[in-house]
Design a protein around this motif. Structure first.
Motif, PDB file in Angstrom:
ATOM      1  N   VAL A   4      29.286 -32.759   5.182  1.00 54.56           N
ATOM      2  CA  VAL A   4      28.043 -32.505   5.916  1.00 54.56           C
ATOM      3  C   VAL A   4      27.828 -31.002   6.071  1.00 54.56           C
ATOM      4  CG1 VAL A   4      26.846 -32.810   8.117  1.00 54.56           C
ATOM      5  CG2 VAL A   4      28.098 -34.716   7.107  1.00 54.56           C
ATOM      6  N   GLN A   5      28.881 -30.270   6.383  1.00 54.83           N
ATOM      7  CA  GLN A   5      28.747 -28.816   6.508  1.00 54.83           C
ATOM      8  C   GLN A   5      28.313 -28.204   5.185  1.00 54.83           C
ATOM      9  OE1 GLN A   5      32.576 -27.594   8.025  1.00 54.83           O
ATOM     10  NE2 GLN A   5      31.798 -27.489  10.112  1.00 54.83           N
ATOM     11  N   LEU A  12      23.007 -27.742  -2.335  1.00 55.75           N
ATOM     12  CA  LEU A  12      23.344 -28.963  -3.066  1.00 55.75           C
ATOM     13  C   LEU A  12      22.638 -30.159  -2.431  1.00 55.75           C
ATOM     14  CD1 LEU A  12      27.179 -28.448  -3.562  1.00 55.75           C
ATOM     15  CD2 LEU A  12      25.387 -28.150  -5.260  1.00 55.75           C
ATOM     16  N   THR A  13      22.238 -31.084  -3.267  1.00 54.43           N
ATOM     17  CA  THR A  13      21.584 -32.289  -2.768  1.00 54.43           C
ATOM     18  C   THR A  13      22.634 -33.327  -2.405  1.00 54.43           C
ATOM     19  OG1 THR A  13      21.430 -33.276  -4.963  1.00 54.43           O
ATOM     20  CG2 THR A  13      19.587 -31.864  -4.253  1.00 54.43           C
ATOM     21  N   GLN A  14      22.210 -34.359  -1.702  1.00 56.24           N
ATOM     22  CA  GLN A  14      23.138 -35.423  -1.330  1.00 56.24           C
ATOM     23  C   GLN A  14      23.750 -36.089  -2.562  1.00 56.24           C
ATOM     24  OE1 GLN A  14      21.803 -38.161   1.673  1.00 56.24           O
ATOM     25  NE2 GLN A  14      20.923 -36.526   2.912  1.00 56.24           N
ATOM     26  N   PRO A  15      22.957 -36.448  -3.578  1.00 55.26           N
ATOM     27  CA  PRO A  15      23.570 -37.054  -4.769  1.00 55.26           C
ATOM     28  C   PRO A  15      24.587 -36.138  -5.454  1.00 55.26           C
ATOM     29  CG  PRO A  15      21.208 -37.454  -4.779  1.00 55.26           C
ATOM     30  CD  PRO A  15      21.489 -36.510  -3.643  1.00 55.26           C
ATOM     31  N   GLU A  16      24.327 -34.836  -5.457  1.00 51.71           N
ATOM     32  CA  GLU A  16      25.280 -33.899  -6.056  1.00 51.71           C
ATOM     33  C   GLU A  16      26.591 -33.884  -5.283  1.00 51.71           C
ATOM     34  OE1 GLU A  16      22.826 -30.407  -5.888  1.00 51.71           O
ATOM     35  OE2 GLU A  16      22.216 -30.602  -7.984  1.00 51.71           O
ATOM     36  N   LEU A  17      26.510 -33.904  -3.966  1.00 51.50           N
ATOM     37  CA  LEU A  17      27.725 -33.915  -3.138  1.00 51.50           C
ATOM     38  C   LEU A  17      28.459 -35.239  -3.253  1.00 51.50           C
ATOM     39  CD1 LEU A  17      26.427 -32.053   0.019  1.00 51.50           C
ATOM     40  CD2 LEU A  17      28.184 -31.264  -1.558  1.00 51.50           C
ATOM     41  N   LEU A  18      27.711 -36.333  -3.340  1.00 46.87           N
ATOM     42  CA  LEU A  18      28.346 -37.640  -3.502  1.00 46.87           C
ATOM     43  C   LEU A  18      29.148 -37.675  -4.797  1.00 46.87           C
ATOM     44  CD1 LEU A  18      25.440 -40.007  -2.366  1.00 46.87           C
ATOM     45  CD2 LEU A  18      27.511 -39.444  -1.095  1.00 46.87           C
ATOM     46  N   GLU A  19      28.596 -37.089  -5.837  1.00 48.68           N
ATOM     47  CA  GLU A  19      29.299 -37.053  -7.120  1.00 48.68           C
ATOM     48  C   GLU A  19      30.484 -36.080  -7.068  1.00 48.68           C
ATOM     49  OE1 GLU A  19      26.759 -36.428 -10.487  1.00 48.68           O
ATOM     50  OE2 GLU A  19      28.448 -35.827 -11.743  1.00 48.68           O
ATOM     51  N   LYS A  20      30.281 -34.933  -6.434  1.00 52.19           N
ATOM     52  CA  LYS A  20      31.331 -33.908  -6.353  1.00 52.19           C
ATOM     53  C   LYS A  20      32.577 -34.431  -5.638  1.00 52.19           C
ATOM     54  CE  LYS A  20      32.263 -29.308  -4.474  1.00 52.19           C
ATOM     55  NZ  LYS A  20      31.711 -28.168  -3.739  1.00 52.19           N
ATOM     56  N   TYR A  21      32.391 -35.170  -4.545  1.00 53.55           N
ATOM     57  CA  TYR A  21      33.515 -35.667  -3.754  1.00 53.55           C
ATOM     58  C   TYR A  21      33.847 -37.129  -4.037  1.00 53.55           C
ATOM     59  CZ  TYR A  21      33.248 -31.347  -1.130  1.00 53.55           C
ATOM     60  OH  TYR A  21      33.262 -30.030  -0.777  1.00 53.55           O
ATOM     61  N   ILE A  29      26.372 -39.584   3.718  1.00 49.86           N
ATOM     62  CA  ILE A  29      26.086 -38.276   4.322  1.00 49.86           C
ATOM     63  C   ILE A  29      25.088 -38.431   5.464  1.00 49.86           C
ATOM     64  CG2 ILE A  29      25.125 -35.979   3.900  1.00 49.86           C
ATOM     65  CD1 ILE A  29      26.330 -36.135   1.085  1.00 49.86           C
ATOM     66  N   VAL A  30      24.060 -39.254   5.268  1.00 49.86           N
ATOM     67  CA  VAL A  30      23.078 -39.484   6.324  1.00 49.86           C
ATOM     68  C   VAL A  30      23.748 -40.131   7.536  1.00 49.86           C
ATOM     69  CG1 VAL A  30      20.973 -40.733   6.926  1.00 49.86           C
ATOM     70  CG2 VAL A  30      21.181 -39.662   4.691  1.00 49.86           C
ATOM     71  N   ASN A  31      24.616 -41.099   7.293  1.00 48.32           N
ATOM     72  CA  ASN A  31      25.336 -41.757   8.394  1.00 48.32           C
ATOM     73  C   ASN A  31      26.219 -40.764   9.143  1.00 48.32           C
ATOM     74  OD1 ASN A  31      24.174 -44.231   7.815  1.00 48.32           O
ATOM     75  ND2 ASN A  31      25.843 -44.875   6.487  1.00 48.32           N
ATOM     76  N   TRP A  32      26.886 -39.899   8.404  1.00 51.55           N
ATOM     77  CA  TRP A  32      27.746 -38.895   9.044  1.00 51.55           C
ATOM     78  C   TRP A  32      26.912 -37.929   9.867  1.00 51.55           C
ATOM     79  CZ3 TRP A  32      30.601 -37.973   3.818  1.00 51.55           C
ATOM     80  CH2 TRP A  32      31.491 -39.022   3.597  1.00 51.55           C
ATOM     81  N   MET A  33      25.748 -37.568   9.354  1.00 49.85           N
ATOM     82  CA  MET A  33      24.876 -36.664  10.103  1.00 49.85           C
ATOM     83  C   MET A  33      24.433 -37.321  11.406  1.00 49.85           C
ATOM     84  SD  MET A  33      22.698 -34.906   7.031  1.00 49.85           S
ATOM     85  CE  MET A  33      21.656 -34.000   8.128  1.00 49.85           C
ATOM     86  N   ARG A  34      24.115 -38.608  11.360  1.00 56.71           N
ATOM     87  CA  ARG A  34      23.753 -39.329  12.594  1.00 56.71           C
ATOM     88  C   ARG A  34      24.925 -39.344  13.568  1.00 56.71           C
ATOM     89  NH1 ARG A  34      21.398 -44.079   9.369  1.00 56.71           N
ATOM     90  NH2 ARG A  34      19.383 -43.244   8.778  1.00 56.71           N
ATOM     91  N   LYS A  35      26.116 -39.560  13.014  1.00 54.50           N
ATOM     92  CA  LYS A  35      27.323 -39.596  13.857  1.00 54.50           C
ATOM     93  C   LYS A  35      27.513 -38.283  14.599  1.00 54.50           C
ATOM     94  CE  LYS A  35      32.326 -40.179  13.546  1.00 54.50           C
ATOM     95  NZ  LYS A  35      33.463 -40.378  12.638  1.00 54.50           N
ATOM     96  N   PHE A  36      27.206 -37.160  13.948  1.00 51.96           N
ATOM     97  CA  PHE A  36      27.360 -35.847  14.563  1.00 51.96           C
ATOM     98  C   PHE A  36      26.109 -35.403  15.308  1.00 51.96           C
ATOM     99  CE2 PHE A  36      31.434 -35.384  13.036  1.00 51.96           C
ATOM    100  CZ  PHE A  36      31.521 -35.560  11.665  1.00 51.96           C
ATOM    101  N   GLY A  37      25.101 -36.278  15.395  1.00 56.28           N
ATOM    102  CA  GLY A  37      23.902 -35.957  16.152  1.00 56.28           C
ATOM    103  C   GLY A  37      22.930 -35.047  15.435  1.00 56.28           C
ATOM    104  N   LEU A  38      22.941 -35.058  14.112  1.00 50.28           N
ATOM    105  CA  LEU A  38      22.038 -34.216  13.330  1.00 50.28           C
ATOM    106  C   LEU A  38      20.948 -35.079  12.720  1.00 50.28           C
ATOM    107  CD1 LEU A  38      24.777 -32.184  11.499  1.00 50.28           C
ATOM    108  CD2 LEU A  38      23.556 -31.558  13.558  1.00 50.28           C
TER     109      LEU A  38
END
Length: 110
Positions: A4-5, A12-21, A29-38
């Protein structure tokens, strides 16, 4: 949190990060952002969110126990350093006062 950071601090876009990791869930990533209040809509100020994320996250019991263990080990290490210093000082005094060679000299044969 690292992903998320990176998403918030890079271009980088979300699909790029999903592929990278190698993340399987497309909405992770969207769920994690909600979890952290973003919120996705307020990403304009991306650099400010790292402090928000670190403050909003509570430590797990495992993290707390590991921190406690680290503190115990640091205390034990400090004690052993003092003990070693005391023993070295005692040997130095004994060698000076009693003229006894206690420490093994380098290069001697056994």
């Amino acid at each position: 949190m690292k992903v998320v950071q990176e998403y918030l601090n890079s271009h980088l876009t979300q699909p790029e990060l999903l592929e990278k990791y190698s993340i399987r869930g497309s909405s992770s990533i969207v769920n994690w952002m909600r979890k952290f209040g973003l919120k996705e809509a307020s990403i304009r100020h991306r650099n400010n969110y790292t402090t928000i994320m670190s403050k909003g996250r509570k430590k797990t019991s495992q993290e707390l126990s590991l921190e406690t263990r680290v503190k115990e080990l640091e205390k034990a290490l400090e004690y052993e350093k003092l003990r070693t210093l005391a023993l070295d000082t005692m040997i130095d005094i004994a060698e000076d006062k009693l003229n006894i060679s206690i420490r093994k000299k380098s290069g001697t044969k056994q």
